[in-house]
Every structure is written in C-alpha cells, then in structure tokens.
Design an enzyme around this catalytic site. Structure first.
Site, short mmCIF file in Angstrom:
data_model
loop_
_atom_site.label_atom_id
_atom_site.label_comp_id
_atom_site.label_asym_id
_atom_site.label_seq_id
_atom_site.Cartn_x
_atom_site.Cartn_y
_atom_site.Cartn_z
N GLU A 43 0.83 -1.21 0.00
CA GLU A 43 0.00 0.00 0.00
C GLU A 43 0.86 1.26 0.00
OE1 GLU A 43 -2.80 -0.62 3.22
OE2 GLU A 43 -3.91 -2.07 2.00
N ASN A 44 0.18 2.40 -0.12
CA ASN A 44 0.88 3.67 -0.26
C ASN A 44 0.07 4.74 0.45
OD1 ASN A 44 1.71 6.29 -1.79
ND2 ASN A 44 3.20 4.77 -2.43
N TYR A 47 -3.37 6.60 -1.38
CA TYR A 47 -4.05 5.30 -1.40
C TYR A 47 -4.17 4.62 -2.77
CZ TYR A 47 -5.55 6.32 3.44
OH TYR A 47 -5.58 6.59 4.77
N CYS A 52 -1.93 -4.60 -5.50
CA CYS A 52 -2.49 -5.86 -4.98
C CYS A 52 -1.46 -6.98 -5.03
CB CYS A 52 -3.70 -6.29 -5.81
SG CYS A 52 -5.18 -5.31 -5.52
N GLU A 54 -1.82 -9.98 -6.18
CA GLU A 54 -1.82 -10.67 -7.48
C GLU A 54 -0.97 -9.92 -8.50
OE1 GLU A 54 -4.37 -9.83 -5.59
OE2 GLU A 54 -6.03 -11.25 -5.72
N CYS A 85 -9.74 -8.72 -6.86
CA CYS A 85 -10.54 -7.55 -7.24
C CYS A 85 -10.75 -7.54 -8.76
CB CYS A 85 -9.86 -6.26 -6.78
SG CYS A 85 -8.44 -5.78 -7.79
N CYS A 88 -7.62 -7.04 -10.81
CA CYS A 88 -6.71 -8.19 -10.82
C CYS A 88 -7.27 -9.35 -11.63
CB CYS A 88 -6.36 -8.61 -9.39
SG CYS A 88 -5.13 -7.50 -8.67
N1 THU Z 1 -6.08 -6.80 -2.03
C1 THU Z 1 -5.23 -7.65 -2.66
O1 THU Z 1 -4.02 -7.49 -2.61
N2 THU Z 1 -5.76 -8.67 -3.36
C2 THU Z 1 -7.07 -9.02 -3.38
O2 THU Z 1 -7.43 -10.01 -3.99
C3 THU Z 1 -8.05 -8.17 -2.68
C4 THU Z 1 -7.51 -6.90 -2.11
C5 THU Z 1 -5.50 -5.72 -1.23
C6 THU Z 1 -5.59 -4.34 -1.78
C7 THU Z 1 -5.47 -3.51 -0.51
O3 THU Z 1 -4.09 -3.35 -0.20
C8 THU Z 1 -6.10 -4.36 0.55
O4 THU Z 1 -6.14 -5.68 0.03
C9 THU Z 1 -7.50 -3.92 0.94
O5 THU Z 1 -8.30 -3.77 -0.18
#
Ligand code: THU
Length: 134
Positions: A43-44, A47, A52, A54, A85, A88
């Site tokens: 994360e950053n 935002y 992610c 994946e 998501c 992804c």
């Molecule tokens: N996130 C993922 O890395 N992969 C997923 O499949 C769902 C969500 C992350 C994004 C963010 O850093 C945090 O989960 C909350 O959404």
C-alpha cells in the site's frame, strides 16, 4: 491445491505492507514452466497507488520470463472469500485462460476453487486485439 503453492502465498501474506487497510494478502502463481512466483499487497500513503498481491506476483512472473499462469492461489484474512478484485481478474486474464484455477484461501487453507472464467466471464483478452486489427 498443492501445499507448496499455498505455503508460498501464506509466506507472502506475512510480508505484506498494508498499514492503511490492515488487510494483508498474499498470492502465489505457478507458471507453465513449473516455477512459483509470489507477491504481497504493497500500500501507499497516496491510497490509489497501492498494489495488490496478485499484481505483485504477476510482475515477478513476467520478470522471470514466464508469461503463462497455470494456477494461482490467493490468501487473505477475515471470514469472507478473498477473491481477486476486478482489476486483478483482468490482470490474471492477460496470462491465463477461462479454465485456469484460482484457489481462494484463508490462513488455514483452501476455501473455494474457482476458474478464471467463473470470476471474469466473457472476458476481453489479448486475442481480441492480436487477432483482428482494423
Ligand atoms: N487486495 C489484494 O491485494 N488482493 C485481493 O485479492 C483483494 C484486495 C489488497 C488491496 C489492498 O491493499 C487491501 O487488500 C485492501 O483492499
């Protein structure tokens, strides 16, 4: 699902940088060549710039010269299924096919196996662009 793939995704989850959501996610991809590529969410403070798990795993895969996803495992916390998501799903689509398995896991193991086609039906992919250009 292979235990090694799960172990790599769980290890990646433990390395996540998620101070804003406190929602750590790990992913592990097995490429067509058999190697495993892992990634975690990063994360950053700005935002939308977060990445992610994946997406991180896909970057590691491509960097190694692999461009085909055979299977992918995602590990997240909470009670609900941590499915990739929307963005992804499309990122996975670039390197996978409709029947590519996606293992949705919690920290204790497999919760549900879905195919990419189930998660992203009637998807738009590289073939759409590469097969026909006007
Ligand atoms: N996130 C993922 O890395 N992969 C997923 O499949 C769902 C969500 C992350 C994004 C963010 O850093 C945090 O989960 C909350 O959404």
């Amino acid at each position: 699902m292979d235990e090694k793939l799960f172990a790599r995704a769980l290890d990646a989850k433990q390395r996540a940088y998620a101070p804003y959501s406190n929602f750590a996610v790990g992913a592990a991809i097995r490429g067509a060549g058999g190697k495993i590529y892992a990634g975690c969410n990063v994360e950053n403070a700005a935002y939308p710039q977060g990445c992610c798990a994946e997406a991180s795993a896909i970057s590691a895969m491509v960097l190694d010269g692999e461009q085909t996803i055979s299977e992918i495992c995602v590990v997240g916390g909470g009670e609900l299924l941590v499915t990739p998501c929307g963005g992804c799903r499309q990122r996975i689509r670039e390197f996978a096919s409709d029947n590519t398995p996606i293992y949705i896991c919690g920290p204790d193991g497999l919760r549900k196996t879905l195919s990419l086609g189930e998660l992203l039906p009637l998807s738009f992919g590289p073939e759409n662009i590469l097969d026909k250009k006007d």
